[in-house]
Design a protein around this motif. Structure first.
Motif, PDB file in Angstrom:
ATOM      1  N   CYS A  90      64.546 -22.243 -98.891  1.00 27.06           N
ATOM      2  CA  CYS A  90      65.056 -22.986-100.043  1.00 27.06           C
ATOM      3  C   CYS A  90      63.929 -23.547-100.897  1.00 27.06           C
ATOM      4  O   CYS A  90      64.148 -23.971-102.023  1.00 27.06           O
ATOM      5  CB  CYS A  90      65.959 -24.107 -99.586  1.00 27.06           C
ATOM      6  SG  CYS A  90      65.065 -25.363 -98.661  1.00 27.06           S
ATOM      7  N   GLU A  91      62.712 -23.598-100.350  1.00 30.95           N
ATOM      8  CA  GLU A  91      61.528 -24.066-101.068  1.00 30.95           C
ATOM      9  C   GLU A  91      61.555 -25.553-101.399  1.00 30.95           C
ATOM     10  O   GLU A  91      60.820 -26.009-102.268  1.00 30.95           O
ATOM     11  CB  GLU A  91      61.298 -23.260-102.351  1.00 30.95           C
ATOM     12  CG  GLU A  91      60.843 -21.847-102.052  1.00 30.95           C
ATOM     13  CD  GLU A  91      60.178 -21.206-103.234  1.00 30.95           C
ATOM     14  OE1 GLU A  91      60.312 -21.719-104.352  1.00 30.95           O
ATOM     15  OE2 GLU A  91      59.501 -20.183-103.025  1.00 30.95           O
ATOM     16  N   VAL A  92      62.413 -26.302-100.719  1.00 27.82           N
ATOM     17  CA  VAL A  92      62.394 -27.743-100.915  1.00 27.82           C
ATOM     18  C   VAL A  92      61.043 -28.311-100.474  1.00 27.82           C
ATOM     19  O   VAL A  92      60.449 -29.164-101.140  1.00 27.82           O
ATOM     20  CB  VAL A  92      63.538 -28.416-100.129  1.00 27.82           C
ATOM     21  CG1 VAL A  92      63.293 -29.904 -99.971  1.00 27.82           C
ATOM     22  CG2 VAL A  92      64.840 -28.183-100.833  1.00 27.82           C
ATOM     23  N   CYS A  93      60.522 -27.757 -99.371  1.00 26.22           N
ATOM     24  CA  CYS A  93      59.237 -28.252 -98.871  1.00 26.22           C
ATOM     25  C   CYS A  93      58.146 -28.081 -99.920  1.00 26.22           C
ATOM     26  O   CYS A  93      57.253 -28.910-100.042  1.00 26.22           O
ATOM     27  CB  CYS A  93      58.862 -27.555 -97.578  1.00 26.22           C
ATOM     28  SG  CYS A  93      58.948 -25.773 -97.675  1.00 26.22           S
ATOM     29  N   CYS A 110      51.138 -35.711 -95.055  1.00 30.05           N
ATOM     30  CA  CYS A 110      51.947 -36.820 -95.529  1.00 30.05           C
ATOM     31  C   CYS A 110      53.341 -36.772 -94.935  1.00 30.05           C
ATOM     32  O   CYS A 110      54.022 -37.783 -94.863  1.00 30.05           O
ATOM     33  CB  CYS A 110      52.037 -36.791 -97.041  1.00 30.05           C
ATOM     34  SG  CYS A 110      52.878 -35.330 -97.655  1.00 30.05           S
ATOM     35  N   GLY A 111      53.771 -35.583 -94.514  1.00 20.62           N
ATOM     36  CA  GLY A 111      55.067 -35.509 -93.866  1.00 20.62           C
ATOM     37  C   GLY A 111      56.239 -35.384 -94.803  1.00 20.62           C
ATOM     38  O   GLY A 111      57.389 -35.407 -94.359  1.00 20.62           O
ATOM     39  N   TYR A 123      62.038 -33.758 -95.840  1.00 16.48           N
ATOM     40  CA  TYR A 123      63.059 -33.243 -96.753  1.00 16.48           C
ATOM     41  C   TYR A 123      63.648 -31.904 -96.351  1.00 16.48           C
ATOM     42  O   TYR A 123      64.607 -31.464 -96.966  1.00 16.48           O
ATOM     43  CB  TYR A 123      62.485 -33.138 -98.168  1.00 16.48           C
ATOM     44  CG  TYR A 123      62.412 -34.476 -98.835  1.00 16.48           C
ATOM     45  CD1 TYR A 123      63.551 -35.002 -99.451  1.00 16.48           C
ATOM     46  CD2 TYR A 123      61.255 -35.223 -98.825  1.00 16.48           C
ATOM     47  CE1 TYR A 123      63.508 -36.242-100.044  1.00 16.48           C
ATOM     48  CE2 TYR A 123      61.202 -36.454 -99.410  1.00 16.48           C
ATOM     49  CZ  TYR A 123      62.320 -36.956-100.022  1.00 16.48           C
ATOM     50  OH  TYR A 123      62.282 -38.181-100.604  1.00 16.48           O
ATOM     51  N   CYS A 124      63.082 -31.231 -95.384  1.00 11.93           N
ATOM     52  CA  CYS A 124      63.580 -29.910 -95.024  1.00 11.93           C
ATOM     53  C   CYS A 124      65.054 -30.003 -94.633  1.00 11.93           C
ATOM     54  O   CYS A 124      65.408 -30.759 -93.728  1.00 11.93           O
ATOM     55  CB  CYS A 124      62.770 -29.343 -93.868  1.00 11.93           C
ATOM     56  SG  CYS A 124      63.412 -27.776 -93.287  1.00 11.93           S
ATOM     57  N   LEU A 172      61.019 -27.909 -89.920  1.00 10.05           N
ATOM     58  CA  LEU A 172      59.648 -28.414 -89.863  1.00 10.05           C
ATOM     59  C   LEU A 172      59.620 -29.678 -89.013  1.00 10.05           C
ATOM     60  O   LEU A 172      60.565 -30.473 -89.045  1.00 10.05           O
ATOM     61  CB  LEU A 172      59.137 -28.740 -91.263  1.00 10.05           C
ATOM     62  CG  LEU A 172      58.946 -27.565 -92.212  1.00 10.05           C
ATOM     63  CD1 LEU A 172      58.628 -28.070 -93.605  1.00 10.05           C
ATOM     64  CD2 LEU A 172      57.823 -26.692 -91.713  1.00 10.05           C
ATOM     65  N   SER A 173      58.555 -29.860 -88.278  1.00  6.84           N
ATOM     66  CA  SER A 173      58.399 -31.113 -87.538  1.00  6.84           C
ATOM     67  C   SER A 173      56.910 -31.367 -87.335  1.00  6.84           C
ATOM     68  O   SER A 173      56.096 -30.439 -87.383  1.00  6.84           O
ATOM     69  CB  SER A 173      59.100 -31.029 -86.182  1.00  6.84           C
ATOM     70  OG  SER A 173      58.577 -29.951 -85.455  1.00  6.84           O
TER      71      SER A 173
END
Ligand code: SF4
Ligand code: SF4
Lengths: 200, 384, 218
Positions: free
Chosen positions: C67-70, C107-108, C113-114, C119-120
């Motif tokens: 989704c490319e939110v990251c 920064c996380g 937001y994933c 992601l973690s």
């Protein structure tokens, strides 16, 4: 010849060679930084000569004043200025060189004559060694008081002069002649920005 | 210049014993002429100075690392020898076998000469450090003045290496070092002058002897508290120790004039700075803390124990106590310097010059004047 | 005249103050001399990173929906999502995913937001490499699990200050069954729910049956 005297002779010859060659280098070398460092070496060698004469206080003072202060300041000036620009070629340089060389040679001949004609008392007066410190102090504060004070006044004047020269008061006009001057300083004269210059 | 000499290593020194004499006599027993014996004798004191200085440096480097670690709640060197005592050796060995790099555009001759000019005057100054009445290399008449004049040669070496490195950081560092040296030399000399005025002699032996009348109470630090502080501050500045380590300020100048140096030449700088630190501490001990004197005069102790001061055994004990006291005092001051290193932040260059010229110099002059006045007023207490 | 005297007095006071501060500073450093070292002998001993440690990012390829939110939430648009549109299924097909840890500031945001939680952040912090390009992790490298300090047999795990019992400063030789100061998030939750069940309930009791906090991090 005992070992002590021969050592002394060798030391004297070496120091003398260092002084002569070093001072020639100071004058003749092209790189001014080398000249300054060589000057320090010459001063050290002179201090060594004093040491050979059993005048350790004078030797130490020579090192302190000439090497530690004078030479360091010269080096400072050279390194802080560090302006790399080609000097304008001086016309008639060979003739000037010849003339100054002639003057130096004349001076050298004069000294040489004095050295040869003076009846030196050999051996000279015995060195007083450690007592020299007190003797120097005594002389400085009795019979040499006036020259001593004069020298200090001269130094004070030089210092004040240096401060006056180095102060970055930016003058737009020469105080003496009234001409406009450009001192080539980094800070330019503070020109008021909001004053309209077109109306006198 | 080598007149009286007695080693601190022998320990068997009494005031009447002349080691040089016995050395040359034993050599003459082997059929050598007295002059050759003298020539053979000459390098020995110099070797001794070098060894003493090196050992002093090794100990100081180790102390510096360990104390710094303790102040920062670290452990410090641990694996090289017990408690890391061999770490300075390892450092030195590493520098010894490292490649000696001379930058391409640098001035090779001056680049090599610079570190030498920095180190040699410092080592020469060790000549005048007394560890006992006869325990010094050379009791030159000009004593402490020799140190002052020799230490004024150092800035030339610094300027030389700064210039020859052909690197802007080096040049700036060299200029800063020289500026710092010449501005702190003056208050330093004035502080020494006040002491010299009280003891009527430039010789370090006389200066110490004059302080040892009543043990702890007659030390110069009580008569010259201001001079003591000025001297210590100036000595720190001359050694480029931390509140005044601008010439090699890492954050601004990479490593100052040492930036381009590697291997043995860098080691020379490193050695020079530590030898200078030890030397300055020794001289503070000599000038202000009674040198080799025990807090209670040894003569009194001998008197209470019913011993004659001239008995050989008492002589030996006095000599060893003298060495131990001098070294102890000096290392206390080294400790203080290391503690100060982690306490004080570095000053700016303008603050440094202000402190030197506008604070220390007037105070040192005032101190000198007051000392002179006190000397005239109370000749008993201030060495008439 | 008096202005000058005042200047002198001020100057003297400044000097005295400076000396005073210097002595105070020396007292502090001197006091530190007698404290025990807190050194952790690093390759042999390691501190257990805290629960919220933001280390190397872990990524699960199968969960990602490309989704490319990251990428959008990353301050430097760092994650590279390499996908193609499958014309037939009209869905994105993910081919590659990579994050360059030489550039990442940890920064996380991406983790936060994933939408699919693929992601973690892990506790891995030893990212040293001989070549900075090898810090550019692809989806395989990102999918590797971190080695835990507590399970590595060659490492002696030590608790951080926050995990030590109250008043203890030195992590060496602390018995494993000593609980850390304060409560774990799980305990806080538990006590909160207990409080909701019985508003008069004592918080303290919940502490007693708290699980053993030998290893704060799983
Ligand atoms: S941790 Fe921050 S910098 Fe790193 S990839 Fe995620 S959003 Fe970007
Ligand atoms: S936000 Fe999560 S799901 Fe979306 S592309 Fe990034 S990693 Fe994949």
């Amino acid at each position: 010849m005992t070992i002590a005297t021969s050592t002394e002779l060798i030391c004297f010859l070496v120091l003398g060679a260092v002084v002569v060659l070093g001072s020639l280098g100071v004058v003749l070398l092209g790189n001014i930084v080398y000249s300054a460092f060589l000057l320090g070496g010459v001063f050290m060698a002179v201090a060594g000569l004093y040491l050979l004469l059993n005048a350790s206080f004078v030797a130490a003072a020579q090192v302190l004043v000439y090497v530690g202060a004078v030479n360091v300041l010269i080096l400072f000036a050279i390194m802080l200025v560090n302006k790399r620009e080609d000097l304008k070629p001086i016309e008639g340089l060979p003739i000037r060189r010849l003339l100054s060389g002639g003057v130096c040679a004349g001076l050298f001949v004069l000294f040489f004559r004095v050295v040869i004609t003076t009846p030196w008392a050999v051996p000279g007066p015995a060195a007083i060694g450690v007592g020299a410190t007190e003797r120097i102090g005594e002389h400085l504060f009795t019979d040499y008081l006036l020259p001593f004070e004069l020298a200090s006044v001269l130094l004070l004047m030089a210092m004040i002069g240096a401060i006056v020269l180095a102060r970055r008061d930016v003058l737009e006009v020469d105080v003496g002649t009234g001409d406009a001057v450009n001192q080539g300083l980094i800070e330019k004269a503070r020109t008021p920005l909001l004053v309209d210059k077109s109306t006198p | 210049m080598v007149t009286t000499f007695a080693t601190e290593t022998s320990g068997l020194v009494s005031s009447g014993l002349d080691l040089e004499l016995s050395f040359s006599q034993s050599l003459q027993g082997l059929g050598l002429s007295p002059q050759v014996a003298h020539l053979l004798w000459l390098p020995l004191p110099m070797l001794l100075v070098l060894t003493a200085a090196m050992v002093g440096v090794l100990v100081t480097v180790w102390l510096e690392r360990k104390i710094s670690a303790a102040v920062q709640q670290r452990i410090g060197p641990e694996y090289a020898g017990a408690l890391g005592v061999l770490q300075p050796m390892a450092d030195g060995l590493k520098l010894l076998v490292k490649e000696d790099v001379i930058p391409v555009r640098a001035d090779g001759l001056l680049f090599t000469l610079g570190p030498v000019l920095v180190l040699v005057p410092v080592i020469l100054s060790w000549l005048i450090v007394p560890f006992g009445q006869n325990l010094l290399i050379s009791n030159v008449g000009i004593g402490i003045f020799l140190w002052i004049s020799l230490s004024s040669i150092q800035p030339i070496g610094l300027l030389m290496s700064g210039y020859a490195s052909n690197n802007k950081y080096s040049l700036l560092g060299g200029l800063r070092a020289a500026a710092q040296s010449i501005s702190y030399e003056i208050p330093l000399a004035l502080a020494v002058l006040a002491v010299v005025m009280m003891s009527n002699s430039l010789s370090t032996v006389d200066i110490v002897a004059q302080q040892n009348g009543a043990g702890l109470l007659s030390w110069n630090v009580w008569r010259q508290p201001v001079g003591f502080l000025i001297f210590w501050i100036c000595a720190l500045a001359e050694c480029e120790r931390l509140p005044f380590d601008l010439p090699e300020a890492e954050e601004e100048l990479v490593a100052g004039y040492q930036t381009e140096y590697a291997g043995m030449k860098f080691a020379l700088f490193y050695l020079g700075s530590y030898i200078n630190l030890v030397l300055s501490s020794l001289l503070v001990a000599v000038l202000y803390l009674g040198g080799w004197g025990f807090p209670i005069p040894v003569e009194w102790l001998a008197g209470w124990l019913g011993q004659s001061v001239d008995a050989p055994l008492v002589q030996v004990i006095t000599g060893s106590v003298g060495i131990v006291m001098t070294v102890l005092k000096a290392y206390l001051l080294v400790f203080l310097a290391i503690l100060l290193r982690w306490t004080t932040p570095r000053v700016r260059i303008d603050q440094l010059l202000d402190l030197g010229w506008k604070f220390l110099l007037p105070i040192a002059l005032g101190n000198l004047l007051i000392t002179a006045a006190l000397k005239l007023a109370f000749p008993v207490a201030f060495g008439g | 005249m008096f202005g000058f005297l005042k200047k002198v007095a001020d100057y003297t006071r400044d000097a005295a103050d400076a000396a005073n501060y210097l002595i105070q500073g020396l007292a502090v450093t001197f006091d530190h001399l007698r404290r025990r070292p807190i050194t952790v002998q690093y390759p042999y001993e390691k501190l257990i990173p805290s629960e919220r440690y933001r280390g190397r990012i872990h990524y699960e390829f199968d969960k990602c929906i490309a989704c490319e939110v990251c990428v959008r939430v990353c301050p430097i648009n760092l994650p590279v999502v390499d996908w193609v549109m499958n014309k037939e299924t009209k869905k994105k097909e993910l081919r590659n995913y990579s994050i360059d840890f030489g550039v990442c500031i940890f920064c996380g945001n991406c983790v936060e937001y994933c939408p699919t939680n693929c992601l973690s952040m892990t506790e891995e912090y030893e990212l040293a490499a001989y070549d900075r390009h090898s810090l550019n992790y692809d989806n395989v490298a990102l999918g590797r699990l971190p080695t835990s300090v507590t399970t590595d047999p060659s490492v002696q795990p030590l608790r951080e200050l926050a995990y030590l019992p109250k008043g203890v400063m030195d992590p060496h030789d602390v018995p494993a069954n000593q609980p850390r100061a304060g409560q774990l998030p799980a305990e806080v939750l538990k006590s909160l729910s207990l409080q909701q069940d019985s508003p008069q309930g004592d918080k303290r009791e919940s502490l007693q049956d708290a699980p053993d906090q030998d290893q704060p991090k799983g």
